[in-house]
Enzyme design. Structure first.
Site, short mmCIF file in Angstrom:
data_model
loop_
_atom_site.label_atom_id
_atom_site.label_comp_id
_atom_site.label_asym_id
_atom_site.label_seq_id
_atom_site.Cartn_x
_atom_site.Cartn_y
_atom_site.Cartn_z
N CYS A 129 26.81 149.85 -13.92
CA CYS A 129 26.58 148.67 -14.77
C CYS A 129 25.16 148.14 -14.61
O CYS A 129 24.55 147.67 -15.58
CB CYS A 129 27.60 147.59 -14.45
SG CYS A 129 27.64 147.07 -12.71
N HIS A 265 29.15 142.72 -10.72
CA HIS A 265 28.96 143.36 -12.02
C HIS A 265 27.67 142.86 -12.65
O HIS A 265 27.30 141.69 -12.49
CB HIS A 265 30.15 143.03 -12.93
CG HIS A 265 30.19 143.82 -14.20
ND1 HIS A 265 29.95 145.17 -14.26
CD2 HIS A 265 30.46 143.44 -15.49
CE1 HIS A 265 30.08 145.60 -15.51
NE2 HIS A 265 30.37 144.56 -16.28
N ASN A 286 28.45 143.77 -22.58
CA ASN A 286 29.00 144.54 -21.46
C ASN A 286 28.70 146.02 -21.68
O ASN A 286 28.11 146.40 -22.69
CB ASN A 286 30.51 144.28 -21.34
CG ASN A 286 31.03 144.51 -19.95
OD1 ASN A 286 30.34 145.02 -19.07
ND2 ASN A 286 32.28 144.14 -19.71
#
Length: 319
Positions: A129, A265, A286
């Protein structure tokens, strides 16, 4: 010991078997017989967990079945999140005040509407991520400087960034430093994503963009919104525990469900706004594909540091 949520009054729907079949069809899940039974039990447990979140969180977000409803919390964290972040000890280059610029911004703003954000990507079963958050930021910064929107290579960072750990996690702040050392980033088409750690295949003559430096930004969300409006998208870290079951709406968890001290994250702030119910929110990109959330995006409450989304905010700088 895990809490039995059925003892607390949460109940599985009567058609849970049908829901599981629909889940597998929608998200193209296939298991052998023994594995299928294990995943079904996890699926049922996660339905109850989503019910818990729905009852005990604020905001307008809806939680339920998502592409990750067949994963345990540990599996989800290992394959889609990153190791716990360390908040930078030095923020000497943080802009402490934007002065009048803070009050001179619109109520709603979205960099997607300016053509500054690439399509939603999918990191797959790889804790990369941080690489997607980084490239997303650089893509927007490059657009702001040149007017050209280029899709950049996350796999280059996974393979060649010696300061981070590929699919095992990393930090955008490290990635910016590595990009400078490497001379820039290649295009996605020339160094495609493979969702696993591989040997570095960087071709310096194939570098498409560069950055000059990076900046750690303020934790004040009013100033963050102003910086985003006047500059570009912002890479941020957050606690993503509840996102496993997020479907749509404005997420606003109580801190007990989403501690700002447990960042795991990396995502990308691309805009902000205020809802019809007067809820201020961030628009967040995202890296879990378009089948998750609001076509790959989600909205997070803005103003009280929900899930630590303001704790580690950074950006590349291109002069």
């Amino acid at each position: 010991m895990p809490v039995n949520l059925e003892y607390l009054g949460f109940k599985l729907p009567g058609n849970v078997d049908e829901k599981y079949v629909q889940f597998k069809l929608k998200y193209r899940k296939q298991y052998h017989e023994t594995e299928d039974e294990i995943r079904f039990n996890i699926f049922k447990s996660n339905i109850l967990k989503a019910q818990l979140y729905q009852v005990f969180v604020r905001g307008s977000a809806i939680y339920g079945v998502t592409p990750y409803s067949d994963l345990t919390t540990d599996e989800f964290a290992r394959t889609h999140l990153t190791a716990s972040w360390v908040v930078p000890s030095s923020r000497s280059n943080t802009p402490t005040s934007l002065g009048k610029e803070v009050n001179n911004i619109p109520k709603n703003f979205d960099w997607r509407e300016k053509g500054a954000v690439t399509e939603v990507k999918n990191q797959g079963m790889c804790g990369s991520c941080w690489a997607f958050s980084t490239t997303g930021n650089v893509e927007s910064q490059w657009f702001r400087k040149t007017g050209k929107l280029l899709s950049l290579s996350e796999q280059q960072l996974v393979d060649c960034d010696g300061l981070d750990d590929g699919c095992n996690g990393g930090l955008p702040s490290n990635a910016y430093e590595s990009i400078i050392k490497m001379g820039g980033l290649m295009l996605e088409d020339n160094y495609p994503y493979d969702a696993k750690n591989e040997k570095c295949h960087l071709k310096t003559d194939g570098v498409a963009v560069y950055i000059n430096s990076s900046v750690n930004l303020t934790q004040d969300e009013t100033e963050l919104a102003a910086w985003l409006y006047h500059n570009s998208t912002i890479s941020v870290g957050m606690n993503a525990l509840l996102l496993q079951f997020y479907q749509h709406g404005i997420s606003h968890p109580w801190w007990i469900f989403c501690s700002k001290y447990l960042l795991d994250h990396a995502v990308l702030l691309v805009g902000y706004g205020v809802s019809e119910k007067n809820e201020p929110f961030w628009i967040v990109k995202n890296s879990w594909g378009v089948e998750w959330g609001e076509n790959g995006y989600f909205r997070m409450y803005r103003g009280d540091g929900s899930c630590g989304i303001n704790t580690v905010a950074t950006s590349a700088m291109i002069y």
